[in-house]
Design a protein around this motif. Structure first.
Motif, PDB file in Angstrom:
ATOM      1  N   MET A   1       0.833  -1.284   0.042  1.00 59.12           N
ATOM      2  CA  MET A   1      -0.199  -0.006  -0.533  1.00 59.12           C
ATOM      3  C   MET A   1       0.874   0.730   0.174  1.00 59.12           C
ATOM      4  O   MET A   1       2.055   1.298   0.666  1.00 59.12           O
ATOM      5  N   VAL A   2       0.336   2.031  -0.628  1.00 58.10           N
ATOM      6  CA  VAL A   2       1.776   3.774  -1.017  1.00 58.10           C
ATOM      7  C   VAL A   2       1.261   4.208   0.618  1.00 58.10           C
ATOM      8  O   VAL A   2       0.041   4.904   0.308  1.00 58.10           O
ATOM      9  N   ARG A   3       2.107   4.780   0.463  1.00 58.90           N
ATOM     10  CA  ARG A   3       1.744   5.585   1.914  1.00 58.90           C
ATOM     11  C   ARG A   3       1.380   6.993   1.583  1.00 58.90           C
ATOM     12  O   ARG A   3       2.176   7.613   0.108  1.00 58.90           O
ATOM     13  N   GLN A   4       0.685   7.236   1.937  1.00 57.21           N
ATOM     14  CA  GLN A   4       0.173   8.866   2.068  1.00 57.21           C
ATOM     15  C   GLN A   4       1.425   9.796   2.429  1.00 57.21           C
ATOM     16  O   GLN A   4       1.969  10.188   3.318  1.00 57.21           O
ATOM     17  N   PRO A   5       1.839  11.143   1.687  1.00 57.77           N
ATOM     18  CA  PRO A   5       2.554  12.209   1.897  1.00 57.77           C
ATOM     19  C   PRO A   5       1.690  12.822   2.968  1.00 57.77           C
ATOM     20  O   PRO A   5       0.813  12.825   3.203  1.00 57.77           O
ATOM     21  N   ARG A   6       2.800  12.821   4.207  1.00 63.72           N
ATOM     22  CA  ARG A   6       2.348  13.996   4.860  1.00 63.72           C
ATOM     23  C   ARG A   6       1.723  14.906   4.856  1.00 63.72           C
ATOM     24  O   ARG A   6       1.000  15.383   6.125  1.00 63.72           O
ATOM     25  N   TYR A   7       2.040  15.457   3.735  1.00 68.16           N
ATOM     26  CA  TYR A   7       1.172  17.278   3.764  1.00 68.16           C
ATOM     27  C   TYR A   7       0.290  17.089   3.714  1.00 68.16           C
ATOM     28  O   TYR A   7      -0.954  17.625   3.967  1.00 68.16           O
ATOM     29  N   LEU A   8       0.011  15.904   3.053  1.00 68.68           N
ATOM     30  CA  LEU A   8      -1.797  14.909   2.417  1.00 68.68           C
ATOM     31  C   LEU A   8      -2.262  15.202   3.418  1.00 68.68           C
ATOM     32  O   LEU A   8      -3.537  15.623   3.404  1.00 68.68           O
ATOM     33  N   LEU A  10      -1.772  16.229   6.600  1.00 70.96           N
ATOM     34  CA  LEU A  10      -1.758  17.274   7.807  1.00 70.96           C
ATOM     35  C   LEU A  10      -2.800  18.154   6.671  1.00 70.96           C
ATOM     36  O   LEU A  10      -3.818  18.639   7.904  1.00 70.96           O
ATOM     37  N   ALA A  11      -2.948  17.989   5.935  1.00 69.89           N
ATOM     38  CA  ALA A  11      -4.244  18.819   5.259  1.00 69.89           C
ATOM     39  C   ALA A  11      -5.159  18.349   5.583  1.00 69.89           C
ATOM     40  O   ALA A  11      -6.397  18.969   5.514  1.00 69.89           O
ATOM     41  N   GLU A  12      -5.755  16.935   5.606  1.00 72.11           N
ATOM     42  CA  GLU A  12      -6.380  16.261   5.680  1.00 72.11           C
ATOM     43  C   GLU A  12      -7.114  17.073   6.797  1.00 72.11           C
ATOM     44  O   GLU A  12      -8.092  17.026   7.332  1.00 72.11           O
ATOM     45  N   GLN A  13      -6.632  16.602   7.372  1.00 76.32           N
ATOM     46  CA  GLN A  13      -6.808  16.846   9.592  1.00 76.32           C
ATOM     47  C   GLN A  13      -7.063  18.673   9.350  1.00 76.32           C
ATOM     48  O   GLN A  13      -8.172  18.382  10.294  1.00 76.32           O
ATOM     49  N   LEU A  14      -7.052  19.121   8.775  1.00 80.07           N
ATOM     50  CA  LEU A  14      -7.303  20.545   8.870  1.00 80.07           C
ATOM     51  C   LEU A  14      -8.799  20.548   8.185  1.00 80.07           C
ATOM     52  O   LEU A  14      -9.524  21.729   7.999  1.00 80.07           O
ATOM     53  N   ARG A  15      -8.981  20.070   6.494  1.00 78.20           N
ATOM     54  CA  ARG A  15      -9.593  19.981   5.638  1.00 78.20           C
ATOM     55  C   ARG A  15     -11.210  19.597   6.527  1.00 78.20           C
ATOM     56  O   ARG A  15     -12.327  20.488   6.567  1.00 78.20           O
ATOM     57  N   GLU A  16     -10.603  18.211   7.525  1.00 76.31           N
ATOM     58  CA  GLU A  16     -12.414  18.224   8.115  1.00 76.31           C
ATOM     59  C   GLU A  16     -13.108  19.391   8.807  1.00 76.31           C
ATOM     60  O   GLU A  16     -14.374  18.551   8.568  1.00 76.31           O
ATOM     61  N   PRO A  17     -12.621  19.593   9.892  1.00 74.61           N
ATOM     62  CA  PRO A  17     -13.597  20.514  11.387  1.00 74.61           C
ATOM     63  C   PRO A  17     -13.742  21.943   9.846  1.00 74.61           C
ATOM     64  O   PRO A  17     -14.756  22.408  10.299  1.00 74.61           O
ATOM     65  N   ILE A  18     -12.993  21.614   8.764  1.00 76.68           N
ATOM     66  CA  ILE A  18     -12.999  23.577   8.122  1.00 76.68           C
ATOM     67  C   ILE A  18     -14.839  22.766   7.756  1.00 76.68           C
ATOM     68  O   ILE A  18     -15.302  23.491   7.976  1.00 76.68           O
TER      69      ILE A  18
END
Length: 247
Positions: A1-8, A10-18
């Motif tokens: 399984m390809v590991r997701q880049p860390r910046y993606l 982190l962006a998801e952690q901020l995107r979801e509550p927004i």
């Protein structure tokens, strides 16, 4: 399984509550340094994640202040199935800017089937909401169609629509063709829309025909972020068993 880049990640952690509304418009996001410490990533990763959210339109960067949750812009639906074949601006108020005569040039000459240099009338208007420009409408028609008559865009009464004006000049419109695309906003258009050149815009190219001859063509331009095109299509009703209608 390809590991997701860390910046993606982190962006998801901020995107979801927004997106859930837990961080309403105007909320200030943690600084790059605080994000890096809280999520145990480098500042380069936190910077890239924030820039991604800016690109998505969820966050805006304010120089000297930081990053803030962006206010969701109002959407405007432009109906493209109006019976009068008008501008389809919906609830936007039309503001007429003016009409000028100019020589035709490519690619307009191809759309109107004219030679380069032949005169055309160019009419410009805008669609406004609360006095702010939302759409730009530019139309061109061959000057030869109405030259020497009282049916030119200069001479006709303002309450006479395009179809009535061209029909009175002997060119009844019997077909309309539209092509929709996305491109970057040009400098000359940006000044009229009060936007920055280069942003993505929706462009509706509409051409009116009379007996297979193009008699007018236009561009309806609106930011891809605020404008939606609304199409309502009527479908043929399915035939029911026992329907007496002939085939």
């Amino acid at each position: 399984m390809v590991r997701q880049p860390r910046y993606l990640w982190l962006a998801e952690q901020l995107r979801e509550p927004i997106l859930r509304g837990e961080m309403p418009p105007g909320t200030r996001l943690p600084s790059r340094t605080r994000l890096a410490r809280s999520y145990r990533v480098s500042e380069q990763i936190s910077r890239t994640a924030l820039r991604l959210l800016v690109t998505e339109g969820l966050v805006e960067a304010r120089p000297g202040s930081g990053y803030f949750v962006r206010t969701v812009p109002e959407l405007f639906r432009l109906c493209r199935t109006d019976s009068s074949s008008g501008s389809g601006l919906g609830k936007l108020r039309r503001e007429d800017i003016g009409t000028e005569q100019e020589p035709c040039s490519a690619p307009l000459s191809s759309r109107l089937r004219l030679r380069d240099g032949e005169p055309v009338y160019r009419t410009t208007s805008r669609g406004l909401a609360s006095e702010l420009p939302i759409t730009l409408h530019q139309s061109w028609e061959p000057a030869s169609l109405t030259a020497g008559t009282l049916r030119t865009p200069f001479d006709a009464a303002p309450d006479i629509g395009l179809l009535d004006r061209l029909s009175a000049a002997g060119h009844p419109v019997d077909r309309v063709v539209e092509e929709v695309g996305v491109r970057s906003l040009r400098d000359s258009e940006a000044s009229l829309l009060g936007s920055a050149p280069g942003i993505p815009v929706l462009v509706v190219e509409r051409t009116h025909f009379s007996a297979n001859r193009p008699v007018e063509t236009s561009d309806l331009i609106g930011t891809a972020e605020q404008c939606r095109l609304l199409y309502k299509l009527t479908l043929a009703r399915p035939r029911r068993p026992g329907d007496p209608r002939r085939r």
